[in-house]
Design an enzyme around this catalytic site. Structure first.
Site: not given
Length: 271
Positions: A37, A40, A94
């Site tokens: 993640s 991102k 997230s």
């Protein structure tokens, strides 16, 4: 005096000065890792540079693409939500659902094609990710989705992600988001159980414990962001930032342990 080098668990790491891009410490900085993640950060950067934060985006079927074990912000299908709130939902809890929604919105906006099919939009956005990463100075990366859920052709390096994060940290809006511990907004669907005339509140808690004052173990008073990541293939990942006086730093740790990602990062900043 020469400071002892930091002892860290992470397989890949880097410590970089945000202002100059100077590398202050590194280990396997050009080795390819799965970013999970921490991807991102790049998705948020593209949203900031190609979107309008006040735009109201309708969450549609792209939110259904999330894998069952992927993290979500809990967006509702048909929900109308500002891009600003979407970026909070991307970076704090997230949300992979937020990532897909942002990707489709940005691709359609940039191409001026509101009817672009979902998969085509996601592919278009992935191309944008790769272009933007290169422009940021990334040399050994390839991104194939907006969230970092495992894909064999989705990888980066500690150096590359630090350069991408460095670009994102130029934006005050990005800094505000990644330094927010808890974000609340009215839920789209939910109604307050005590008072049905009121909306239920949606709580988005940042997964980054370095900025959490309530976390006695890992709170780091100088920390200012940025993003955690975990998949079984990527291991425990953290891209973090800290500011002390004039010194503004980014630390990346890839493939660390659950506690190691916090300890490693603090160790790098202290170094």
């Amino acid at each position: 005096e020469k400071k002892t080098l930091p002892t860290i668990e992470a397989e890949g790491s880097i410590l970089m000065d945000i202002e100059t891009g100077k590398i202050l410490y590194g280990n396997n900085i050009d080795k390819q890792f799965y970013p999970a993640s921490t991807t991102k950060i790049l998705t948020a950067l593209l949203a900031i540079e190609n979107g309008d934060m006040e735009d109201i985006v309708t969450v549609s079927d792209e939110a259904n693409l999330v894998h069952r074990d992927g993290t979500i912000a809990g967006l509702d299908l048909g929900e109308k939500i500002s891009l600003e709130n979407l970026v909070y939902g991307l970076m704090l809890p997230s949300g992979n659902d937020a990532a897909y929604t942002i990707a489709v919105y940005v691709a359609r906006r940039v191409t001026d094609n509101p009817d672009m099919p979902i998969q085509e939009a996601i592919d278009y956005f992935s191309n944008m990710m790769n272009e933007r990463a290169k422009a940021a100075g990334a040399k050994n990366s390839h991104f194939s989705n907006p969230h970092g859920y495992h894909a064999d052709d989705h990888f980066t390096t500690p150096y590359d992600i630090a350069m991408i994060a460095r670009e994102a940290m130029q934006y005050e809006f990005f800094r505000n988001i990644v330094s927010t511990c808890m974000y609340t907004m009215d839920d789209w669907n939910g109604v307050d159980k005590e008072d049905p005339t009121k909306k239920e509140i949606r709580y988005w808690k940042n997964t980054n414990l370095l900025i959490d004052k309530k976390n006695t173990k890992f709170y780091y008073p100088y920390a200012t962001g940025i993003k955690t990541g975990y998949t079984s293939s990527a291991g425990q990942c953290l891209v973090s930032s800290a500011k002390k006086g004039p010194l503004d730093l980014i630390a990346v740790v890839y493939k660390s342990s659950k506690e190691g990602k916090w300890n490693d990062s603090i160790e790098l900043f202290e170094y």
